[in-house]
Design an enzyme around this catalytic site. Structure first.
Site, PDB file in Angstrom:
ATOM      1  N   LEU A 115      39.793  40.458  68.694  1.00  0.00           N
ATOM      2  CA  LEU A 115      39.567  41.337  67.546  1.00  0.00           C
ATOM      3  C   LEU A 115      40.878  41.570  66.804  1.00  0.00           C
ATOM      4  O   LEU A 115      41.923  41.696  67.432  1.00  0.00           O
ATOM      5  CB  LEU A 115      39.006  42.687  68.013  1.00  0.00           C
ATOM      6  CG  LEU A 115      37.698  42.647  68.792  1.00  0.00           C
ATOM      7  CD1 LEU A 115      37.321  44.048  69.257  1.00  0.00           C
ATOM      8  CD2 LEU A 115      36.579  42.073  67.946  1.00  0.00           C
ATOM      9  N   ASP A 116      40.824  41.631  65.472  1.00  0.00           N
ATOM     10  CA  ASP A 116      42.038  41.956  64.719  1.00  0.00           C
ATOM     11  C   ASP A 116      42.096  43.463  64.481  1.00  0.00           C
ATOM     12  O   ASP A 116      41.232  44.211  64.940  1.00  0.00           O
ATOM     13  CB  ASP A 116      42.115  41.146  63.423  1.00  0.00           C
ATOM     14  CG  ASP A 116      40.941  41.426  62.508  1.00  0.00           C
ATOM     15  OD1 ASP A 116      40.413  42.547  62.562  1.00  0.00           O
ATOM     16  OD2 ASP A 116      40.547  40.531  61.746  1.00  0.00           O
ATOM     17  N   SER A 117      43.142  43.896  63.729  1.00  0.00           N
ATOM     18  CA  SER A 117      43.344  45.338  63.602  1.00  0.00           C
ATOM     19  C   SER A 117      42.195  46.024  62.846  1.00  0.00           C
ATOM     20  O   SER A 117      41.817  47.155  63.164  1.00  0.00           O
ATOM     21  CB  SER A 117      44.675  45.617  62.903  1.00  0.00           C
ATOM     22  OG  SER A 117      44.726  44.931  61.674  1.00  0.00           O
TER      23      SER A 117
END
Lengths: 79, 139
Positions: B94-96
């Site tokens: 997952l990214d930010s």
């Protein structure tokens, strides 16, 4: 994830505000608003994190946009 | 003859009277039933709240609920890596921005609001579980 810079935190904070604002919208169109917010942020995913000028400009634009879309008169959004 | 007819009609009127009353009485009964129905969900809601407030949350329960939530999150690319220690970025990909969405989903699940500063510090399932367990308002 590396420690976030102040600017990165601002972006995430705006994203959070947008997602919170989505919950104020009618249930039937909430999904559209959410997708809209998502794509508005994702669109600039590739931006260099050192490109402060652009990021700051986009942040300002985003905040203004959030203010506009928050209006109760806006019931739906499409793209 | 006339008297007989009068008596008969009077008798009929008496017999008809309860029949007449029935529809009048029914709305009363119905409305009381309606009220009862209205009260039931409220009472049940109250019961759930009381139960969760007094029982508190166990670590397993919190972890289970967070994992369920992540399982249903469409951005999780490798669900098999999902466990109590999983890191949102390193393990789940997952990214930010996704992390913000996950943390907001956790807020909704436990009916709390996590301030920005603390939300930015949550990067793994374990951190989320610990944070929720430290919140007396979470349920």
């Amino acid at each position: 994830m590396a420690r976030l810079s102040g600017l990165q935190r601002d972006v995430l904070s705006l994203y959070r505000q947008c997602l919170r604002a989505v919950k104020e919208k009618p249930a039937s169109t909430r999904e559209n608003f959410r997708d809209f917010a998502r794509s508005e942020f994702r669109q600039h995913m590739e931006l260099n994190k050192k490109d402060f000028g652009t990021i700051e400009y986009l942040l300002r634009r985003g905040r203004k946009q959030l203010d506009t879309y928050r209006d109760e008169g806006i019931q739906n959004v499409s793209r | 003859m006339f008297r007989t007819a009068l008596l008969r009609s009077a008798r009929q009127a008496i017999r008809a009277a309860p029949r007449c009353q029935a529809p009048i009485a029914r709305p009363v009964v119905r409305s009381s039933m309606f009220q009862a129905k209205q009260i039931v969900p409220a009472a049940r809601f109250q019961a759930v709240r009381c139960y969760s407030a007094s029982a508190g949350l166990t670590k397993d329960e919190v972890e289970g609920r967070i994992m369920d939530l992540l399982k249903n999150f469409d951005k999780v690319t490798e669900p098999e890596k999902l466990n109590g220690e999983a890191h949102f970025h390193n393990d789940l990909g997952l990214d930010s921005l996704d992390t913000v969405e996950v943390v907001m989903a956790i807020e909704e699940e436990f009916s709390i609001e996590i301030p920005d500063k603390e939300a930015d510090a949550i990067h793994s399932v374990k951190q989320a579980v610990d944070y929720i367990l430290a919140q007396p308002d979470a349920h």
